[in-house]
Scaffold this motif. Structure first.
Motif: not given
Length: 292
Positions: A2, A22, A24, A51-53, A56, A58, A60, A63-64
């Protein structure tokens, strides 16, 4: 992997290419370059929880498979949502003033920001599309092109503070409801998902059509909606205003004050509400319950 950033990514007079599972960016972040390409890699199918790693970090909504950005500044090309790199969800505040703009997502595509006043401009073509979800526009957002604007949503197209401006054509597609502030264009057309013209003089949707401000076009305006039509004002240089729906049909103003005078106004619905209207050849209103 990410990419997460809170500040600015800047490459003056160069192309910015961001590729990740992802992306962000913080609400106050920006990406600046002559061209900007942002690509989502390995976006999961809708039925798979993204997935959010492990930590977390990332959010919501980022996310991926998703791309979340603040503002984007580019003078050439903006490409977010190219084939094979389309994010599931895309969010972007605005700031784009480029030659050619592509913004595409599979699911929700969110533009603007609550309380924000911003813009997305293109000197050439401008395409904004959610292939399987909604296009949601927050705040006051001006979407402008020197040629054409293509705005498509498989679901709803909602932006009560969004205005579309172009001397050419505004081409819309929506699976259900359309809510916009206004349109200032040469013409308004309805296209299907493949780009074929369904209505060359207006808009047709299965849900409701709402314009909270003025629809200004060179020629007539035809609206067809399954559940209702509510238009604050229409300003056309010639032709007829023709609205029909199974629900309530409301026209706030036409031909009044500085508004262009239509040849005629034809309204049909369960209930018809008529405001201050002046025409060249009269008004025809048909309703199954009442005409107000």
């Amino acid at each position: 992997s990410s990419i997460i950033f809170e500040g600015d990514i800047e490459a003056t007079n160069r192309t910015v290419l961001i590729t990740a599972d992802a992306v962000q960016g913080g609400a106050g972040s920006s990406v600046r370059g002559s061209n900007v390409f942002v690509r989502a890699r390995n976006a999961p199918p809708f039925e798979v929880t993204p997935s959010r790693d492990e930590d977390e970090v990332l959010r919501p909504d980022c996310a991926q498979g998703n791309i979340c950005l603040g503002r984007v500044f580019a003078t050439g090309l903006v490409r977010i949502g190219e084939p094979d790199f389309t994010p599931n969800r895309l969010s972007l505040i605005g700031g784009i003033d480029a030659q050619d703009v592509l913004l595409r997502s599979n699911d929700t595509l969110a533009l603007g920001g609550t309380g924000a006043i911003d813009f997305i401009k293109a000197s050439n073509a401008l395409l904004i599309e959610s292939t399987k979800g909604n296009v949601l526009i927050a705040g006051t957002l001006a979407i402008e092109s020197a040629t054409t604007i293509r705005l498509a949503a498989a679901g709803d197209l909602i932006g009560a503070g969004a205005t579309l401006r172009t001397p050419g054509s505004v081409d819309l597609t929506a699976g259900s409801d359309v809510t916009l502030a206004g349109i200032d264009a040469g013409q308004l057309r309805t296209l299907d998902g493949s780009g074929a013209v369904l209505n060359a003089t207006g808009l047709e949707v299965a849900g409701a059509i709402t314009f909270t401000d003025t629809v200004k076009l060179e020629n007539g305006l035809t609206l067809r909606a399954g559940t209702g039509i509510d238009v604050a004002a229409v300003d056309i240089e010639s032709g007829a205003i023709d609205f029909a729906s199974a629900g309530t049909v409301r026209l706030g103003a036409a031909g009044a004050g500085a508004l262009g005078i239509p040849d005629e106004v034809i309204l049909s619905g369960e209930r018809v509400v008529l405001g201050e209207v002046t025409t060249g050849n009269g008004v025809s209103a048909t309703a199954s319950t009442s005409i107000d």
